[in-house]
Design an enzyme around this catalytic site. Structure first.
Site, mmCIF file in Angstrom:
data_model
loop_
_atom_site.group_PDB
_atom_site.id
_atom_site.type_symbol
_atom_site.label_atom_id
_atom_site.label_comp_id
_atom_site.label_asym_id
_atom_site.label_seq_id
_atom_site.Cartn_x
_atom_site.Cartn_y
_atom_site.Cartn_z
ATOM 1 N N ARG A 113 0.829 -1.202 0.000
ATOM 2 C CA ARG A 113 0.000 0.000 0.000
ATOM 3 C C ARG A 113 0.875 1.268 0.000
ATOM 4 N NH1 ARG A 113 -3.994 -0.506 4.522
ATOM 5 N NH2 ARG A 113 -4.566 -2.508 3.633
ATOM 6 N N ARG B 31 -3.018 7.222 0.669
ATOM 7 C CA ARG B 31 -3.445 8.514 1.200
ATOM 8 C C ARG B 31 -2.438 9.210 2.092
ATOM 9 N NH1 ARG B 31 -9.047 6.829 3.691
ATOM 10 N NH2 ARG B 31 -7.991 4.805 3.741
ATOM 11 N N ARG C 16 -5.973 11.343 -7.020
ATOM 12 C CA ARG C 16 -7.281 10.719 -6.822
ATOM 13 C C ARG C 16 -8.402 11.739 -6.998
ATOM 14 N NH1 ARG C 16 -9.441 6.472 -2.214
ATOM 15 N NH2 ARG C 16 -11.651 6.740 -2.662
ATOM 16 N N ASP D 124 -7.247 -2.612 -7.854
ATOM 17 C CA ASP D 124 -7.977 -3.150 -6.710
ATOM 18 C C ASP D 124 -8.287 -4.609 -6.982
ATOM 19 O OD1 ASP D 124 -10.691 -3.679 -5.063
ATOM 20 O OD2 ASP D 124 -9.541 -2.074 -4.123
ATOM 21 N N TYR E 287 -15.819 -11.370 -0.226
ATOM 22 C CA TYR E 287 -16.469 -10.119 -0.638
ATOM 23 C C TYR E 287 -17.714 -10.401 -1.480
ATOM 24 C CZ TYR E 287 -12.728 -6.986 0.925
ATOM 25 O OH TYR E 287 -11.837 -6.265 1.678
#
Length: 340
Positions: free
Chosen positions: A21, A25, A34, A71, A147
Site C-alpha cells: 500500500r 493517502r 485521486r 484493486d 467479498y
C-alpha cells in the site's frame, strides 16, 4: 533488478525494500491525483492516472519495486457483480453470491475485459526505471469469494463460513471459477510487462487450519503452479495474513512468502526460510515514531541478517495517516543497515 534477484536468492548489494500500500493517502500527491480521477474505481480504470500513482512511491521513497495500482475487486466486477465504493464504508457489491445459480450465472472470461489493468501495467513498465521491478497482483480466490458472498468487508465472515460448512459445493464451485480467472488475469499482467506477481490472501485468518488449507491455500498453490510452469523466470509471491499457526502446512511451487506483522519473523525463518525467500514484516504502526521504527527494523534484521533470502516490507499495508518522512527514512535506513 535487485528485487527480482532477491526473489531468487541471488546476491544483492543490500536488502531490497518496498511497502505494501505504498501508493496511498499518506502521500499528498496521491490525494491530488485521486481528486482528479473522481471516484476510486475511476482511478483504477484510468490508465494515465493509475500509472501516475504507481510511480509516485518510486520517485518519493526510492523503493526497489513498484506495485501496480488497482484493486482486487475488479475481477468480480468484470464477472458481473455491480461494485461501488461508499464513502467511509469501502467496497460494496449490490448483488451477492448465495446459491449455485448465482455462481453459474457469473460471466466467464472476465480476464478478457480487464484491458485497463494490462494497459496500466504496460504504461507503468515503460516509464519505470529499468532497475526497478514492477509487481502485478490479485486477491486470493478465498478473499475475493468472501467479498462476493458478504457483499462487503466483514468482521465475522458469517455468510462465507456458513456456506463453507453447510453448502461446501457452492463455495468450491465459486473458488474454482475464481481460480481459473485469476490464472489468466495474472498471466495477462505478466504478458503486459509485470516482472513479478503477488497474491494477497487478506482474510486468511478467518479460517481454522483444515478449512484454510482446503478452501484457500489449495487454490493459491494451484495458481502459483500454473504461473511457474509457464513463466519460471517470473517470481510468484504469496501473502496470507495471520496464519502463524499454520506455517508448517505451507508448501507449493512459489518463490517468496510474505510474513505478516503478527507472525514472528524468527518462526517464519525457522519454518519456511530454507524453502522460500521471506518478505516482511515491520508492524506498520511503528512508522508513527522514528525510534520505534528503528527498533523494529533492528529486530527484523537481527533475525534475517544481511544475507540473501529476505525482502524488507511491512507486515501489512501503509496506514493513511503515517508520516511520509518516516516512510522515506525507513527505506534509507534499511538500505544503509543492510549494505553488503
Amino acid at each position: 533488478m535487485i528485487f527480482i534477484d532477491a526473489c531468487f536468492r541471488k546476491p544483492t548489494p543490500y536488502t531490497p525494500i518496498w511497502l505494501m500500500r505504498q501508493a496511498g493517502r499518506y502521500l499528498a500527491e496521491y490525494k491530488q491525483t485521486r481528486a482528479k480521477a473522481g471516484g476510486f474505481l475511476d482511478l483504477c480504470q484510468n490508465v494515465s492516472l493509475a500509472t501516475e500513482v504507481t510511480l509516485q512511491p518510486i520517485e518519493i521513497l526510492d523503493v526497489d519495486a513498484a506495485i501496480l495500482f488497482s484493486d482486487i475487486l475488479v475481477v468480480p466486477l468484470e464477472m458481473g457483480l455491480p461494485l461501488e465504493f461508499l464513502a467511509g464504508e469501502g467496497p460494496h457489491f449490490r448483488r451477492t453470491i448465495s446459491t449455485m445459480s448465482d455462481v453459474v450465472t457469473l460471466k466467464k472470461g472476465a480476464h478478457k475485459h480487464l484491458d485497463y489493468v494490462y494497459d496500466a501495467v504496460s504504461s507503468i513498465r515503460a516509464k519505470l526505471p529499468k532497475d526497478k521491478a514492477l509487481i502485478g497482483f490479485s486477491g486470493s480466490p478465498w478473499t475475493l469469494a468472501t467479498y462476493m458472498i458478504e457483499g462487503c468487508g466483514s468482521k465475522t465472515y458469517a455468510k462465507s463460513k456458513a456456506m463453507l460448512y453447510k453448502e461446501p459445493r457452492i463455495l468450491t464451485s465459486l473458488l474454482e471459477v475464481l481460480t481459473e480467472e485469476l490464472k489468466h488475469y495474472l498471466e495477462g499482467q505478466i504478458r503486459a510487462g509485470a516482472n513479478a506477481v503477488q497474491i494477497f490472501d487478506s482474510w486468511a485468518n478467518a479460517l481454522e487450519c483444515e478449512a484454510y488449507i482446503k478452501f484457500s491455500w489449495h487454490y493459491m498453490k494451484e495458481i502459483a503452479s500454473y504461473l511457474k510452469r509457464k513463466y519460471p523466470h517470473i517470481p510468484v509471491l504469496l501473502f496470507p495474513k495471520g496464519i502463524a499457526g499454520y506455517l508448517d502446512k505451507i508448501n507449493g511451487d512459489f518463490d517468496v512468502f510474505g510474513v505478516d506483522w503478527s507472525t514472528p519473523m524468527e518462526l517464519a525463518k525457522q519454518t519456511l526460510g530454507r524453502k522460500y525467500v521471506l518478505q516482511g514484516n515491520l508492524e506498520p504502526s511503528r512508522l508513527y515514531d522514528l525510534d520505534s521504527m528503528q527498533r523494529g527494523v533492528d529486530e527484523i534484521l537481527s533475525v534475517m541478517g544481511k544475507q540473501a533470502g529476505h525482502i524488507f516490507n511491512l507486515g501489512h499495508g501503509m496506514l493513511p495517516d503515517l508520516p511520509r518522512e518516516n516512510a522515506i527514512a525507513l527505506v534509507q535506513m534499511v538500505k544503509d543497515k543492510t549494505r553488503r
